[in-house]
Design a protein around this motif. Structure first.
Motif, short mmCIF file in Angstrom:
data_model
loop_
_atom_site.label_atom_id
_atom_site.label_comp_id
_atom_site.label_asym_id
_atom_site.label_seq_id
_atom_site.Cartn_x
_atom_site.Cartn_y
_atom_site.Cartn_z
N LEU A 67 1.31 -2.79 8.14
CA LEU A 67 0.72 -2.21 6.94
C LEU A 67 1.71 -1.30 6.22
O LEU A 67 1.80 -1.30 4.98
CB LEU A 67 -0.54 -1.42 7.32
N ALA A 68 2.48 -0.52 6.99
CA ALA A 68 3.49 0.35 6.38
C ALA A 68 4.56 -0.48 5.66
O ALA A 68 5.02 -0.11 4.57
CB ALA A 68 4.14 1.23 7.45
N SER A 69 4.95 -1.61 6.26
CA SER A 69 5.94 -2.49 5.62
C SER A 69 5.38 -3.12 4.36
O SER A 69 6.10 -3.29 3.37
CB SER A 69 6.39 -3.57 6.60
N ALA A 70 4.10 -3.49 4.41
CA ALA A 70 3.47 -4.08 3.22
C ALA A 70 3.41 -3.08 2.06
O ALA A 70 3.43 -3.48 0.89
CB ALA A 70 2.06 -4.56 3.57
N LEU A 87 4.40 6.45 7.44
CA LEU A 87 5.57 5.66 7.80
C LEU A 87 6.19 4.98 6.58
O LEU A 87 7.41 4.80 6.51
CB LEU A 87 5.18 4.60 8.83
N SER A 88 5.35 4.61 5.61
CA SER A 88 5.90 3.98 4.40
C SER A 88 6.75 4.97 3.60
O SER A 88 7.74 4.57 2.96
CB SER A 88 4.77 3.43 3.53
N MET A 115 10.02 4.88 5.11
CA MET A 115 10.65 3.58 4.91
C MET A 115 11.23 3.41 3.51
O MET A 115 12.32 2.84 3.33
CB MET A 115 9.62 2.49 5.19
N ILE A 116 10.52 3.88 2.50
CA ILE A 116 10.88 3.60 1.11
C ILE A 116 12.29 4.06 0.75
O ILE A 116 13.06 3.27 0.15
CB ILE A 116 9.83 4.23 0.16
N PRO A 117 12.72 5.29 1.03
CA PRO A 117 14.06 5.71 0.62
C PRO A 117 15.18 4.84 1.19
O PRO A 117 16.18 4.59 0.52
CB PRO A 117 14.16 7.15 1.14
N ILE A 118 15.00 4.37 2.42
CA ILE A 118 16.03 3.52 3.04
C ILE A 118 16.12 2.19 2.30
O ILE A 118 17.22 1.71 1.97
CB ILE A 118 15.69 3.29 4.52
N VAL A 119 14.97 1.58 2.01
CA VAL A 119 14.96 0.30 1.32
C VAL A 119 15.50 0.44 -0.10
O VAL A 119 16.25 -0.42 -0.58
CB VAL A 119 13.53 -0.28 1.30
N ILE A 157 11.09 3.32 11.48
CA ILE A 157 9.71 3.79 11.60
C ILE A 157 9.05 3.34 12.90
O ILE A 157 8.05 3.94 13.32
CB ILE A 157 8.85 3.30 10.41
N ALA A 158 9.61 2.30 13.55
CA ALA A 158 8.96 1.78 14.75
C ALA A 158 8.91 2.80 15.87
O ALA A 158 7.98 2.78 16.69
CB ALA A 158 9.70 0.52 15.23
#
Length: 301
Positions: A90-93, A158-159, A162-166, A219-220
């Motif tokens: 869900l965080a990845s989505a 977690l999202s 994740m977002i700044p890295i992506v 995030i894992a």
């Protein structure tokens, strides 16, 4: 004679410079190899330690059952595995599309505007933000709002990590794509958004997915945000607005117990977490290498 002397001197100088360049090259190469070895040794030792201590705990019951009573050495980590996959998925989505689109905007549309400078600066600050702070944000924004710990709160926190890295990886990867590819698309009359999505992004898909893999790996293993958002439970998934277990939380709790069986289960859970991250990484890399996986099926013009 004078010309021969000058030629000999020039030859000696060139040989000396060539020898110095070769020596410098060998020194730098040796230093690079030593650095790689210095990085691999601790990582390899950690992996060996996890496998050595965790392999003995693996079994069907360990992977599928709920946790047993404290100190009993019974039960498993089934709910933690399920919860980890749900929360990370869900965080990845949430985080991957937002990060990729933001990276595309910064690379292809924003240029060097003040707004772009502000976004890049804010993104860099977010990259180094402590995860516990992000967990507090998730707790205040979602847990207190809906009145319970939930999957949504954990995925939201977690999202954010994740977002700044992506965003950063996507922007830098798209910048590497030659401008000639963009110009070729524009010369055919293809709209810019189609050139960006179906040509530029397709050319950089391997690097973009690598950024997604790095973000998922980050995030894992996060524990602090999950303590404040999903809380943890010994039950299997019951709903997106209810608490759920996760491997980082389960490992933390097992490591905190003074029982040998709990420590063995903790090593086993750590091994499963590594295997999950490895599986996701391999799957995304295979997806990136699959021919035509991101190509448009419809005409571009």
């Amino acid at each position: 004679m004078a010309k021969d002397t000058v030629s000999d001197e020039i030859r000696k100088i060139m040989e000396h410079q060539s020898l110095r360049r070769k020596l410098t090259d060998k020194i730098v190469t040796a230093f690079a190899i030593a650095s790689v070895v210095a990085a691999i040794i601790p990582l390899g030792s950690i992996l060996v330690e996890v496998i050595k201590n965790g392999a003995s705990a693996l079994s069907v019951d360990f992977l599928t059952q709920t946790p047993g009573s404290v100190g009993s050495g019974e039960g498993g980590i089934g709910p933690a595995i399920q919860g980890t996959l749900i929360v990370i998925g869900l965080a990845s989505a949430i985080g991957a599309p937002v990060g990729i689109l933001a990276g595309i905007y910064l690379s292809e549309y924003a240029g060097n505007s003040k707004f772009a400078y502000f976004v890049r600066f804010f993104n860099d600050v977010m990259t180094g933000l402590p995860s516990i702070v992000i967990g507090i944000v998730g707790y205040v924004a979602i847990v207190l709002t809906i009145g319970s710990f939930s999957v949504w709160a954990g995925a939201f926190s977690l999202s954010i990590i994740m977002i700044p890295i992506v965003v950063r990886v996507t922007e830098e990867t798209l910048k590497i794509v030659p401008n000639s590819i963009r110009e070729a698309g524009h010369s055919l009359g293809i709209p810019k958004w189609k050139v960006t999505l179906f040509i530029v992004l397709d050319s950089a898909k391997s690097g973009v997915l690598t950024g997604v893999v790095l973000a998922i790996s980050r995030i894992a293993g996060e524990t602090a945000p999950l303590i404040l958002t999903i809380l943890g439970t010994s039950l299997f998934f019951t709903g997106f607005t209810s608490p759920v277990d996760a491997l980082p939380l389960r490992i933390w709790r097992l490591a905190s117990q003074p029982y040998e069986s709990a420590h063995s289960f903790g090593w086993g859970a750590a091994l499963i977490l590594i295997l999950i991250v490895l599986g996701l990484s391999i799957s995304l890399r295979l997806l990136a290498q699959k021919k035509g996986s991101f190509r448009a099926r419809a005409p571009l013009v």
